[in-house]
Write an enzyme that holds these catalytic residues in place. Structure first.
Site, short mmCIF file in Angstrom:
data_model
loop_
_atom_site.label_atom_id
_atom_site.label_comp_id
_atom_site.label_asym_id
_atom_site.label_seq_id
_atom_site.Cartn_x
_atom_site.Cartn_y
_atom_site.Cartn_z
N ASP A 133 -9.77 3.72 -3.85
CA ASP A 133 -10.50 2.49 -3.49
C ASP A 133 -11.89 2.45 -4.11
O ASP A 133 -12.64 3.43 -4.07
CB ASP A 133 -10.64 2.40 -1.96
CG ASP A 133 -9.31 2.16 -1.28
OD1 ASP A 133 -8.27 2.14 -1.97
OD2 ASP A 133 -9.32 2.01 -0.05
N ASP A 157 0.82 -1.21 0.00
CA ASP A 157 0.00 0.00 0.00
C ASP A 157 0.86 1.27 0.00
O ASP A 157 2.10 1.21 -0.04
CB ASP A 157 -0.95 -0.06 1.21
CG ASP A 157 -2.31 0.52 0.92
OD1 ASP A 157 -2.41 1.41 0.06
OD2 ASP A 157 -3.29 0.08 1.56
C1 GLA Z 1 -5.97 1.39 1.31
C2 GLA Z 1 -6.05 0.39 0.17
C3 GLA Z 1 -7.22 -0.56 0.41
C4 GLA Z 1 -7.03 -1.28 1.73
C5 GLA Z 1 -6.87 -0.26 2.86
C6 GLA Z 1 -6.45 -0.93 4.18
O1 GLA Z 1 -7.07 2.24 1.35
O2 GLA Z 1 -6.19 1.06 -1.05
O3 GLA Z 1 -7.34 -1.50 -0.64
O4 GLA Z 1 -5.90 -2.10 1.66
O5 GLA Z 1 -5.88 0.70 2.56
O6 GLA Z 1 -6.29 -0.01 5.20
#
Ligand code: GLA
Length: 496
Positions: free
Chosen positions: A208, A148
């Site tokens: 996301d 991430d």
């Molecule tokens: C980010 C990523 C998500 C998930 C969250 C976890 O937002 O893009 O896919 O992994 O972190 O905290």
């Protein structure tokens, strides 16, 4: 070796020189990740019980092999040696027993960390701890790392700064000597599509996803791929926003490294059945990794019939590895209360010379849509010069009979009790098993389950026209029926 332009491209993409060079993800990875449904409620028990259901529902044999743990698994770093430690309450005995249990069931184990001082949920991150953490992951038996982008300490803003930060982990993973699929989650920042393929097997292209087909949201502000100055890739990106974001660079995905459109929302509850079918179809045809994100314990028959459609999955796992490209976009169509409304036609080549064509209706009304063979084969020659335009094409509906499981049958699978009974129902149904017959082989054998329902023929020089309901996609596989060989077909043979 051929010297035509396409021949050269083919030679380049199949030579032994591979950017990431770990031999993994030659087709997009498939599996399950806990984040979309469970967020931080993670545990060994959740992953192993989900793996069990992946097996029982035939999903493992359809290719969903990676069980990926997301954020919130750690208890910080060991004070003595600085190594990451798993939360003992959630993961008794640590990660190794979980990896072993998954391996025993024939799955691969995915893990999560962040190229930052903390993960997005504010657990310990791996920035400047890359070698130690990669060594821990390898020693635990990890097969996949989702990496991430939160809390990066300001180390972003140019492609090179981001590349270096993510490359540190790529090198550390390589140093472990273990084959670990490397999945970047930098949300499209710093033009990751231009450098991700050099070091990773996939890279997220957007903020996301959320469980909406088309609703715009300010938390997902980076929807225009051409705007590098967007403020927040963020969260709350709709299916349509993500599709529009990736459209200009679908060609960056190739065997070994893929544009990642984020985890699937199918079965989460916020979209209609047609919207979920469209979402699943587009992710498959755009060659995104297919990571289920739903709670398998409460799955509906409708969800099971969508995520098990082998004719759609075969698009994703097609050995040619070329994503569909958008051949037309129409915004002069009825808009919804958010001002959203558009239709798209997408088209792309498949390994055996077939062509996939998708009519996506994101307008606020049912509509008639059409595309000419000239447009469908635009990649093979502009102005109607493609040889394919002079052929007749059988049209197969990939959501038609023979491909998608009937709802009543899905209910039987879900209602049966335990692995043996469920697998017996699947067997009776003659359900596709890619462990026994990999997609490439099934396609070569022309397995009818991968080809859907033949609904008609488009004659040479003609148009493909179809009524598409609001917020739905029609997905067709075109097969040449006129027998005229084409330049591309012989190139495709070279490629295989
Ligand atoms: C980010 C990523 C998500 C998930 C969250 C976890 O937002 O893009 O896919 O992994 O972190 O905290």
């Amino acid at each position: 070796m051929r010297f035509s332009r396409e021949g050269l491209l083919v030679a380049l993409s199949t030579s032994t020189v591979q950017a990431v060079n770990n031999g993994l993800a030659r087709t997009p990875q498939m599996g399950w990740n806990n984040w979309n449904t469970f967020a931080c409620s993670v545990s060994s028990a959740l992953l192993t019980s989900t793996a069990q259901l992946l097996t029982e529902y035939g999903l493992q044999d359809l290719g969903y092999k990676y069980v990926v743990l997301d954020d919130c698994w750690s208890a910080g770093r060991d004070e003595a040696d600085g190594r990451l430690v798993a939360d003992e309450a959630k993961f008794p005995g640590g990660m190794k027993p979980l990896a072993d249990a998954l391996h025993e069931k024939g799955f691969l184990f995915g893990m999560y960390s962040s190229a930052g001082e903390m993960t997005c949920a504010r657990y310990a991150g791996s920035l400047d701890h890359e070698e130690a953490d990669a060594a821990s992951f390898a020693s635990w038996g990890v097969d996949y790392l989702k990496y991430d982008n939160c809390y990066h300490m300001g180390r972003f803003g140019t492609p090179l700064i981001s590349f270096d930060r993510f490359n540190a982990m790529a090198k550390a993973l390589k140093k472990t000597g273990r084959a670990i699929l490397y999945s970047l989650c930098s949300w499209g920042e710093d033009y990751v599509h231009t450098w991700g393929g050099s070091i990773a097997n996939s890279w997220r292209v957007s903020g996301d996803i959320y469980d909406s087909f088309a609703r715009p949201d300010d938390l997902c502000s980076c929807t225009d791929a051409a705007d590098p100055a967007c403020i927040a890739p963020g969260t709350h990106c709709s299916v349509l926003a993500i599709i529009n974001k990736v459209a200009p660079y679908i060609d960056r995905g190739l065997p070994g490294g893929w544009n990642d459109l984020d985890m699937l929302e199918v079965g989460h509850g916020g979209m209609t059945e047609e919207e979920y079918k469209a979402h699943f179809s587009m992710w498959a045809a755009l060659k995104s990794p297919l990571l289920l994100g739903n709670d398998l314990r409460i799955m509906t028959p409708s969800t099971l019939t969508i995520i098990t459609n082998p004719a759609i999955i075969a698009l994703n796992q097609d050995p040619r590895g070329r994503a569909v490209q958008r051949i037309s976009r129409n915004t002069s169509v009825p808009k919804d209360r958010y001002g959203v409304g558009e239709t798209h036609v997408w088209s792309g080549p498949l390994a055996n010379g077939d062509q996939v064509v998708i009519f996506l209706n994101a307008a606020d009304a049912d509509l008639d849509m059409s595309a000419s063979l000239e447009d469908i084969f635009i990649m093979d020659g502009v102005g109607g010069t493609a040889a394919q335009v002079r052929q007749d094409w059988a049209v197969h509906d990939l959501w038609g009979k023979g491909a998608r499981m009937e709802t009543e049958d899905a209910r039987r699978v879900l209602d049966a009790e335990g692995q043996e009974a469920r697998r017996a129902v699947l067997k009776r149904l003659g359900w596709y098993n890619a462990t026994e017959v990999p997609y490439a082989e099934g396609l070569r054998r022309r397995d009818p389950r991968l080809f859907g329902e033949k609904i008609g023929v488009v004659e040479k020089g003609g148009d493909l026209s179809v009524r598409v309901p609001r917020h739905a996609a029609k997905v067709f596989r075109l097969q040449s029926v006129s027998g005229e060989d084409t330049a591309r077909k012989s190139l495709v043979r070279d490629e295989l």
